[in-house]
Write an enzyme that holds these catalytic residues in place. Structure first.
Site, PDB file in Angstrom:
ATOM      1  N   ARG A  46      -2.144   4.986   8.194  1.00  0.00           N
ATOM      2  CA  ARG A  46      -1.923   3.554   7.940  1.00  0.00           C
ATOM      3  C   ARG A  46      -3.191   2.715   8.085  1.00  0.00           C
ATOM      4  NH1 ARG A  46       2.761   3.374  12.314  1.00  0.00           N
ATOM      5  NH2 ARG A  46       1.159   4.661  13.290  1.00  0.00           N
ATOM      6  N   CYS A 101      -0.912   3.230  18.310  1.00  0.00           N
ATOM      7  CA  CYS A 101      -1.611   4.504  18.055  1.00  0.00           C
ATOM      8  C   CYS A 101      -0.843   5.673  18.692  1.00  0.00           C
ATOM      9  CB  CYS A 101      -3.028   4.442  18.610  1.00  0.00           C
ATOM     10  SG  CYS A 101      -3.991   5.935  18.279  1.00  0.00           S
TER      11      CYS A 101
HETATM   12 CO    CO Z   1      -3.977   6.199  16.007  1.00  0.00          CO
END
Ligand code: CO
Length: 215
Positions: A46, A101
């Site tokens: 992304r 993340c």
């Molecule tokens: Co990440």
């Protein structure tokens, strides 16, 4: 016939679009690169560096790995850094993390992810331990993850300062590179600056300064 036919078709469309914008685009590209920026970001699908920065081919040198780390034992990251700073002489290094993340989330868990991933994520656990007082005080799980994402970026900026490549580039490059620690939000797409470090020997902890460079 290839199972990648759709992608190759997209590639041909991209080539045609580029040629329409600039008939000599590929002739110029083939002559060499002189990107101004080095991007060190997460491998997460992304966060495509060029796309989120609105840059085109030839404009940014990119290194991506799980949770945007700069580890002293990672010869991949370190050779990218050396090449970009010493040979390409980039003007800016952007170390960019992102909220949400997966690598940081995994590091915050006690899950056994397998030997290699455990090893890779260990240094993020160490960032947690170094900042345990601050992070333990954050009760909201997502807010705690987000803060560790930021602290992880700041840690990688610090590690970059410890490399001889960065120190040489600061001392010798005509335009010493500025280091930027940033974080991008997947919810808004926007990048936030956490820190900017301009060339200055004093920013480097004395034990990490190489005497042949700073003599
Ligand atoms: Co990440």
């Amino acid at each position: 016939m290839s199972t990648l036919d759709t992608l190759f078709e997209r590639n041909r469309n991209w080539v045609n679009n580029k040629k329409e914008e600039d008939a000599e685009f590929f002739q110029k590209l083939a002559q060499g690169q002189s990107p101004k920026y080095l991007w060190i970001g997460c491998g997460d699908s992304r966060i495509p560096a060029e796309e989120i920065l609105g840059l085109s081919a030839g404009e940014i040198f990119v290194h991506r790995n799980v949770a945007n780390q700069v580890l002293s034992t990672d010869i991949n990251a370190r050779s990218v850094i050396e090449y970009a700073l010493i040979h390409l002489k980039v003007k800016h290094v952007i170390i960019c993390g992102h909220y949400g993340c997966g690598g940081v989330k995994a590091a915050l868990s006690n899950e056994d992810l397998g030997e290699t991933l455990n090893m890779w994520l260990k240094s993020i656990k160490e960032v947690f331990v170094e900042n345990k007082a601050e992070l333990s005080a954050i009760t909201d799980e997502e807010a705690q993850q987000d803060r560790l994402v930021e602290l992880n970026v700041l840690k990688q900026v610090e590690r970059l300062l410890h490399t001889s490549s960065l120190q040489k580039a600061w001392k010798e490059n005509p335009e010493p590179p500025v280091i930027h620690g940033c974080v991008v939000s997947l919810k808004t797409g926007l990048i936030k600056s956490l820190i900017e470090v301009e060339a200055d020997e004093e920013k480097i902890e004395p034990i990490f300064r190489f005497q042949n460079i700073w003599k």
